[in-house]
Write a protein that holds these residues in place. Structure first.
Motif, PDB file in Angstrom:
ATOM      1  N   VAL A  22      -5.313 -33.609 194.461  1.00 25.65           N
ATOM      2  CA  VAL A  22      -6.647 -34.195 194.385  1.00 25.65           C
ATOM      3  C   VAL A  22      -6.579 -35.512 193.619  1.00 25.65           C
ATOM      4  O   VAL A  22      -5.922 -35.609 192.582  1.00 25.65           O
ATOM      5  CB  VAL A  22      -7.623 -33.220 193.690  1.00 25.65           C
ATOM      6  N   HIS A  23      -7.274 -36.532 194.131  1.00 24.08           N
ATOM      7  CA  HIS A  23      -7.339 -37.837 193.488  1.00 24.08           C
ATOM      8  C   HIS A  23      -8.588 -37.905 192.607  1.00 24.08           C
ATOM      9  O   HIS A  23      -9.698 -37.637 193.070  1.00 24.08           O
ATOM     10  CB  HIS A  23      -7.404 -38.949 194.532  1.00 24.08           C
ATOM     11  N   ILE A  24      -8.390 -38.289 191.369  1.00 25.34           N
ATOM     12  CA  ILE A  24      -9.500 -38.445 190.424  1.00 25.34           C
ATOM     13  C   ILE A  24      -9.319 -39.808 189.770  1.00 25.34           C
ATOM     14  O   ILE A  24      -8.233 -40.119 189.277  1.00 25.34           O
ATOM     15  CB  ILE A  24      -9.488 -37.317 189.374  1.00 25.34           C
ATOM     16  N   TRP A  25     -10.386 -40.620 189.767  1.00 21.50           N
ATOM     17  CA  TRP A  25     -10.226 -41.961 189.238  1.00 21.50           C
ATOM     18  C   TRP A  25     -11.529 -42.472 188.644  1.00 21.50           C
ATOM     19  O   TRP A  25     -12.611 -41.957 188.903  1.00 21.50           O
ATOM     20  CB  TRP A  25      -9.740 -42.913 190.321  1.00 21.50           C
ATOM     21  N   ASP A  54      -1.073 -30.631 190.165  1.00 23.27           N
ATOM     22  CA  ASP A  54      -1.255 -31.290 191.467  1.00 23.27           C
ATOM     23  C   ASP A  54      -2.455 -32.234 191.485  1.00 23.27           C
ATOM     24  O   ASP A  54      -3.378 -32.109 192.302  1.00 23.27           O
ATOM     25  CB  ASP A  54      -1.417 -30.236 192.576  1.00 23.27           C
ATOM     26  N   LEU A  55      -2.426 -33.209 190.577  1.00 26.09           N
ATOM     27  CA  LEU A  55      -3.515 -34.182 190.471  1.00 26.09           C
ATOM     28  C   LEU A  55      -2.953 -35.600 190.494  1.00 26.09           C
ATOM     29  O   LEU A  55      -1.836 -35.855 190.029  1.00 26.09           O
ATOM     30  CB  LEU A  55      -4.291 -33.973 189.173  1.00 26.09           C
ATOM     31  N   TYR A  56      -3.764 -36.551 191.014  1.00 27.72           N
ATOM     32  CA  TYR A  56      -3.503 -37.978 190.892  1.00 27.72           C
ATOM     33  C   TYR A  56      -4.614 -38.539 190.009  1.00 27.72           C
ATOM     34  O   TYR A  56      -5.792 -38.519 190.399  1.00 27.72           O
ATOM     35  CB  TYR A  56      -3.544 -38.679 192.255  1.00 27.72           C
ATOM     36  N   LEU A  57      -4.237 -39.039 188.841  1.00 31.66           N
ATOM     37  CA  LEU A  57      -5.234 -39.534 187.888  1.00 31.66           C
ATOM     38  C   LEU A  57      -5.047 -41.035 187.719  1.00 31.66           C
ATOM     39  O   LEU A  57      -3.992 -41.490 187.269  1.00 31.66           O
ATOM     40  CB  LEU A  57      -5.073 -38.825 186.539  1.00 31.66           C
ATOM     41  N   THR A  58      -6.083 -41.807 188.056  1.00 32.10           N
ATOM     42  CA  THR A  58      -5.967 -43.258 188.067  1.00 32.10           C
ATOM     43  C   THR A  58      -7.052 -43.879 187.199  1.00 32.10           C
ATOM     44  O   THR A  58      -8.227 -43.511 187.287  1.00 32.10           O
ATOM     45  CB  THR A  58      -6.092 -43.808 189.504  1.00 32.10           C
ATOM     46  N   GLY A  59      -6.640 -44.859 186.375  1.00 29.47           N
ATOM     47  CA  GLY A  59      -7.573 -45.603 185.550  1.00 29.47           C
ATOM     48  C   GLY A  59      -7.941 -44.863 184.280  1.00 29.47           C
ATOM     49  O   GLY A  59      -7.438 -43.782 183.971  1.00 29.47           O
ATOM     50  N   VAL A  62      -7.063 -43.041 178.948  1.00 30.99           N
ATOM     51  CA  VAL A  62      -6.099 -41.943 178.906  1.00 30.99           C
ATOM     52  C   VAL A  62      -6.338 -41.075 180.134  1.00 30.99           C
ATOM     53  O   VAL A  62      -7.492 -40.802 180.500  1.00 30.99           O
ATOM     54  CB  VAL A  62      -6.244 -41.103 177.620  1.00 30.99           C
ATOM     55  N   GLY A  63      -5.258 -40.608 180.757  1.00 34.51           N
ATOM     56  CA  GLY A  63      -5.421 -39.697 181.875  1.00 34.51           C
ATOM     57  C   GLY A  63      -5.859 -38.316 181.413  1.00 34.51           C
ATOM     58  O   GLY A  63      -6.923 -37.826 181.772  1.00 34.51           O
ATOM     59  N   ILE A  64      -5.018 -37.663 180.602  1.00 35.63           N
ATOM     60  CA  ILE A  64      -5.347 -36.377 179.989  1.00 35.63           C
ATOM     61  C   ILE A  64      -5.113 -36.505 178.488  1.00 35.63           C
ATOM     62  O   ILE A  64      -4.044 -36.928 178.054  1.00 35.63           O
ATOM     63  CB  ILE A  64      -4.479 -35.231 180.547  1.00 35.63           C
ATOM     64  N   GLN A  65      -6.107 -36.101 177.713  1.00 36.18           N
ATOM     65  CA  GLN A  65      -6.011 -36.193 176.255  1.00 36.18           C
ATOM     66  C   GLN A  65      -6.222 -34.808 175.655  1.00 36.18           C
ATOM     67  O   GLN A  65      -7.202 -34.130 175.969  1.00 36.18           O
ATOM     68  CB  GLN A  65      -7.060 -37.159 175.717  1.00 36.18           C
ATOM     69  N   MET A  66      -5.288 -34.394 174.797  1.00 35.49           N
ATOM     70  CA  MET A  66      -5.470 -33.127 174.102  1.00 35.49           C
ATOM     71  C   MET A  66      -5.007 -33.287 172.662  1.00 35.49           C
ATOM     72  O   MET A  66      -4.061 -34.005 172.369  1.00 35.49           O
ATOM     73  CB  MET A  66      -4.717 -31.989 174.792  1.00 35.49           C
ATOM     74  N   ILE A  77       1.530 -29.119 182.175  1.00 35.03           N
ATOM     75  CA  ILE A  77       1.100 -30.223 183.021  1.00 35.03           C
ATOM     76  C   ILE A  77       2.145 -30.329 184.131  1.00 35.03           C
ATOM     77  O   ILE A  77       3.305 -30.655 183.866  1.00 35.03           O
ATOM     78  CB  ILE A  77       1.025 -31.549 182.238  1.00 35.03           C
ATOM     79  N   ARG A  78       1.764 -30.029 185.373  1.00 35.77           N
ATOM     80  CA  ARG A  78       2.740 -29.942 186.453  1.00 35.77           C
ATOM     81  C   ARG A  78       2.307 -30.770 187.654  1.00 35.77           C
ATOM     82  O   ARG A  78       1.167 -30.675 188.113  1.00 35.77           O
ATOM     83  CB  ARG A  78       2.917 -28.482 186.885  1.00 35.77           C
ATOM     84  N   ASN A  79       3.237 -31.588 188.106  1.00 33.37           N
ATOM     85  CA  ASN A  79       3.023 -32.390 189.314  1.00 33.37           C
ATOM     86  C   ASN A  79       1.740 -33.211 189.228  1.00 33.37           C
ATOM     87  O   ASN A  79       0.911 -33.219 190.142  1.00 33.37           O
ATOM     88  CB  ASN A  79       3.000 -31.492 190.564  1.00 33.37           C
ATOM     89  N   VAL A  80       1.610 -33.913 188.108  1.00 30.11           N
ATOM     90  CA  VAL A  80       0.471 -34.814 187.918  1.00 30.11           C
ATOM     91  C   VAL A  80       1.001 -36.243 187.922  1.00 30.11           C
ATOM     92  O   VAL A  80       1.986 -36.557 187.241  1.00 30.11           O
ATOM     93  CB  VAL A  80      -0.270 -34.510 186.605  1.00 30.11           C
ATOM     94  N   GLN A  81       0.345 -37.090 188.687  1.00 27.37           N
ATOM     95  CA  GLN A  81       0.717 -38.500 188.732  1.00 27.37           C
ATOM     96  C   GLN A  81      -0.300 -39.299 187.932  1.00 27.37           C
ATOM     97  O   GLN A  81      -1.496 -39.268 188.208  1.00 27.37           O
ATOM     98  CB  GLN A  81       0.766 -39.001 190.175  1.00 27.37           C
ATOM     99  N   PHE A  82       0.200 -40.015 186.917  1.00 31.17           N
ATOM    100  CA  PHE A  82      -0.636 -40.853 186.071  1.00 31.17           C
ATOM    101  C   PHE A  82      -0.445 -42.292 186.525  1.00 31.17           C
ATOM    102  O   PHE A  82       0.653 -42.849 186.434  1.00 31.17           O
ATOM    103  CB  PHE A  82      -0.240 -40.687 184.606  1.00 31.17           C
TER     104      PHE A  82
END
Length: 648
Positions: A22-25, A54-59, A62-66, A77-82
């Motif tokens: 899934v693409h999220i931007w 299984d995510l595409y995170l654009t823009g 921060v993509g994921i912040q914890m 965090i698996r198969n995520v494209q930043f």
């Protein structure tokens, strides 16, 4: 349309419902970019592992912040494209928090923005790919991060990046370099407070990272790209000479390829009251088309670059291959070492490598003292550390300490240095104004060839108080020095006739002194002309037969060399030609060329002079051959010779 950041409770799984990525931007303008696309909100009652798959995170910034405080968080965090985030993934443990992470098969990307939409994502200038910070806030327990980064990759085109400031200390920020920061694919940092590791609770702010396989391509194209592949740093607040560690990192790099970064493949620093360690197992670090014919000044663009001031930093490894870098394959730069006898834990810049290659760089390996590259106010140790012993200090490890870090004299064992533009091994010392300047590392079973400026060169400028303690034992330096006219040289520029010392005797009560020796080794120029000498003119003055040599002399015993004078002055050495294996088999390549031919002539024993104090294995080094701990032939057989690989 979503409003960012999206808050995800701890323990939730975020993944596509059907397995299709899934693409999220974010398409907000840069000035209004969200602080993050996803923020993991803490829940101390959560028992499940937080997962992003299984995510595409654009823009976004921060993509994921914890971040974790006061409790333990677990995440995968698996198969995520930043893609085109200022920071791709950020994990921060503080205020007593801990994070256990698995980052698997993730990518840092830049290039055409996907998907094609009327509201396309807004790309941010990239600064950090993966960020792991462990912080100790006063009044709380230290933060701790343990992370496995499996198969990280960069894809796409060369990104325009922006620098992040260096943390702690940095020689690159000194006036000689004037580089205040840099972008990095992996960013590791630990900050400590007043909680010494061995006299406090036993827990310090620390990041433990295991980076496995992957391709960290900096994609530097001469203008755009990443500055650093892996960056690690520590700091102590305030640095107040606790004579112990309050922060640290321990990084394992296993089978990872790190290449084409602007400033360095790996840049690691450490400082007062802190420790850092990077271990390489089967890693490869290089710069495509990087080697140039002219020196880089100041020395930049190194494969591995380390800098430490008053703390502990170590590079270790097996089967490391660092090559084709514009600067050195490895640069170890000491900015100063604590001398106080109250400091019971090792400080210095330690190196320990086995079966590794340093080739086709400007220089294979560079060891630099505190004032050699950047200005400093005190002396320091490069190559090794102090070993503190019952009211005294030694540079030779006694093996009796309960340390779980490497210490004492560093080593290169069964390593090769070849095809570098200038030297294979370079050592730079200078005046240690308030403390001695010391190079402390031994080269054992090493082979060095095809370097025009020599296999080994040490230079000491104005050395009021400098020590060269880099023994060469059972090594082979052949076919080097057609530009410099020597195989090995030790140069002293100013400072007086006794200012450069080859025996450590700063503390007379020390259990054992370290000495500079050249033992059981082969030196042979590319031709056997009578005028092709192996020792440079200054080294010829220092070199003496190893029989009660003085502290300003180098002991020589059991070697093959062409000496500018009567070889009889070294009564256990020979100037006869070496029976290299390539003489009878010209098809051999690499280090195999310099193995000794068991059918060769002029077998000369005397290869039993290595003292047991230099041992780095359970056996003495004089009994170990070049390849994989293979035993040498028995010295009583009459078939034993000098060099890294003896007859068998």
């Amino acid at each position: 349309m979503e409003t960012f950041p999206l808050e995800i409770p701890e323990g939730v799984v975020v993944e596509p419902y059907d397995g299709t990525p899934v693409h999220i931007w974010s398409n907000e303008p840069v000035a209004a970019a969200p602080s993050a696309l996803f923020i993991v909100s803490e829940n101390s009652a959560a028992l499940a592992t937080t997962r992003f798959h299984d995510l595409y995170l654009t823009g976004g910034k921060v993509g994921i912040q914890m971040s974790s405080s006061l409790h333990l968080m677990n995440a995968v965090i698996r198969n995520v494209q930043f893609q085109a985030n200022t920071i791709g993934f950020s994990a921060i443990a503080n205020s007593g928090g801990s994070i256990n992470l698995a980052v698997r098969h993730c990518k840092i990307a830049f290039g055409p923005i996907d998907p094609n939409t009327v509201q396309p994502p807004t790309p941010m200038l990239q600064k950090i790919g993966f960020q792991f910070h462990a912080l100790h806030d006063e009044g709380f327990a230290p933060g701790i991060i343990q992370v496995e980064v499996l198969n990280p990759r960069t894809i796409g085109t060369a990104p325009p990046t922006v620098p992040e400031v260096w943390y702690g200390t940095s020689d690159l920020a000194a006036p000689e370099y004037s580089i205040s920061g840099g972008s990095r694919l992996i960013d590791i940092f630990a900050r400590g407070e007043n909680n010494p590791e061995h006299s406090g609770t036993g827990v310090i702010a620390e990041v433990k990272a295991n980076i496995v396989n992957g391709d960290l391509d900096g994609k530097f194209d001469g203008q755009n790209g990443w500055d650093i592949g892996i960056y690690s740093a520590v700091s102590s607040t305030p640095p107040s000479f606790k004579y112990d560690y309050v922060a640290g990192y321990d990084i394992q790099v296993n089978g990872t390829k790190i290449h084409d970064c602007k400033l360095a493949g790996v840049y690691a620093t450490s400082m007062t009251d802190a420790r850092g360690h990077v271990d390489f197992q089967g890693a490869e670090i290089y710069r495509t088309g990087g080697t140039t014919s002219s020196p880089v000044n100041p020395p930049l663009h190194n494969g591995i670059h380390g800098y430490v001031v008053e703390g502990y930093l170590a590079f270790t490894g097996t089967a490391l291959d660092t090559h084709h870098n514009v600067g050195s394959g490895l640069l170890a730069n000491s900015g100063g070492t604590i001398l106080s006898i109250d400091a019971k834990w090792p400080t210095g810049l330690y190196l320990g490598f086995r079966d590794s290659q340093f080739h086709n760089n400007q220089v294979g390996m560079t060891l630099a003292g505190p004032k050699a590259l950047v200005d400093g106010t005190q002396g320091g140790i490069v190559g090794g550390t102090w070993d503190y012993q019952l009211g005294s200090r030694s540079l030779v490890r006694d093996g009796a300490k309960p340390f779980d870090i490497d210490y004492g004299q560093g080593f290169a064992d069964r390593c090769t240095f070849y095809d570098n533009v200038h030297e294979g091994i370079e050592i730079l010392l200078d005046n240690g104004p308030t403390a001695p300047d010391i190079a402390s590392m031994r080269f054992v079973n090493c082979i060095a060839w095809n370097q025009p400026d020599g296999a080994f060169r040490a230079t000491a400028n104005n050395p009021v108080d400098a020590y060269l303690l880099t023994p060469i034992l059972h090594s082979t330096f052949a076919d080097n020095g057609w530009n410099s006219d020597y195989t090995m040289e030790v140069e002293r520029n100013g400072g007086g006739s006794n200012s450069l010392k080859f025996e450590f005797n700063l503390d007379p009560s020390s259990k054992e002194n370290a000495k500079m020796k050249i033992l059981n080794s082969i030196f042979q120029r590319e031709t056997l002309s009578p005028m092709e000498f192996d020792f440079g003119p200054q080294l010829e003055v220092f070199a003496k037969d190893d029989n009660n040599v003085l502290s300003n002399q180098i002991g020589v015993r059991g070697i093959r060399m062409n000496f500018n004078g009567p070889i009889s002055s070294f009564n256990t050495s020979t100037d006869s030609a070496t029976p290299f294996s390539y003489l009878s088999n010209p098809t051999l390549v690499g280090a195999l060329r310099y193995y000794l031919d068991p059918n060769g002539l002029f077998i000369t024993e005397f290869a039993n002079a290595t003292p047991t104090s230099y041992s780095i294995t359970s056996e003495t080094e004089s009994n170990i051959d070049f390849t994989a701990f293979k035993a040498r032939v028995d010295r009583n057989s009459g078939l034993r010779d000098k060099g890294a690989h003896e007859v068998n």
